[in-house]
Motif scaffolding. Structure first.
Motif: not given
Length: 203
Positions: A35, A37-40, A91
Motif C-alpha cells: 500500500v 499513498g492509499g493505493q494497493t 496500477n
C-alpha cells in the motif's frame, strides 16, 4: 566513444541480470501486496517499479563498458520505461505484459521494411559477427522477421489467456530459449553463405 572489448560473462550478466532479478523478485513477492499513498499494488507491479531503474543502470553500464548500445537495447529500455511507467501509474499489469509484443512487432516491421527495399537491416547490426553474402543475409532476415512475428503472437496469447506467473516464466526462460534455439538452427544457412567480411549492401 569507441567500442571496447568486454569479457563475455560481464556482458551477459548485465544483459540477463535484470531479467533474472525480476523473476526472482516476482517469485518472492507474487503473493504480497503493498500500500503506497492509499493505493494497493501487487508484487508484480512492485517488481516492475524496481525493474525499470535496474534495467536503466545495467544498460548504462553496458554503454560505459562497451562504448556502444544496439538499437534493440535502446528500444527495449525506452519501451520498458514507457509501458512499465504506465503499469505503475495506472496500477495495471497489462501494460508491462504488452511490452514484448511491442518490441517484437517493432523490429519485425523494421526488418520487413528493409526486405521490401531489398536490404538486410539485420546485417547492419550483426554483419561483423556473421559475415555472409547478400543472399544469406536476406534469407536470415526473413526468418528473423517471421520469428519476431511469431514471438509477438505467442506473447499476446500467453498473457491474455494464462496466469501472470506463467507469463513471467515464459518471458524469463521461454523467449530466450526460443531465440537461442532459432539461431542454433540457422547453422546450415550460415555455413552455406559464409564469406569474408564486406560492406556491399548499403542502406
Amino acid at each position: 566513444m569507441s567500442e571496447k572489448n568486454v569479457k563475455p560473462w560481464v556482458k551477459m550478466t548485465l544483459e540477463m541480470g535484470p531479467i533474472l532479478a525480476f523473476f526472482i523478485g516476482f517469485v518472492l513477492l507474487k503473493d504480497r501486496e503493498f500500500v503506497v499513498g492509499g493505493q494497493t499494488y501487487t508484487g508484480f507491479v512492485a517488481m516492475t517499479a524496481l525493474f525499470i531503474p535496474l534495467l536503466a543502470a545495467s544498460t548504462f553500464a553496458l554503454w560505459r563498458l562497451t562504448g556502444k548500445l544496439s538499437a534493440m537495447q535502446i528500444m527495449t529500455l525506452v519501451l520498458v520505461t514507457v509501458f512499465g511507467g504506465l503499469t505503475i501509474f495506472l496500477n495495471d499489469e497489462r501494460f508491462f505484459k504488452m511490452k514484448p509484443t511491442m518490441i517484437y512487432t517493432l523490429f519485425a516491421g523494421i526488418l520487413g521494411f528493409g526486405l521490401l527495399r531489398g536490404h538486410s537491416y539485420l546485417r547492419v547490426v550483426m554483419g561483423e559477427m556473421m559475415p555472409m553474402d547478400h543472399t544469406g543475409w536476406m534469407k536470415l532476415t526473413l526468418r528473423v522477421t517471421l520469428l519476431f512475428v511469431g514471438m509477438a503472437i505467442a506473447n499476446e496469447l500467453i498473457w491474455r489467456s494464462m496466469s501472470t506467473e506463467t507469463w513471467v516464466k515464459f518471458k524469463t526462460f521461454g523467449l530466450p530459449l526460443v531465440m537461442f534455439g532459432f539461431f542454433m538452427s540457422q547453422s546450415g544457412l550460415l555455413a552455406r553463405h559464409a564469406t569474408q567480411p564486406e560492406n556491399d549492401d548499403p542502406l
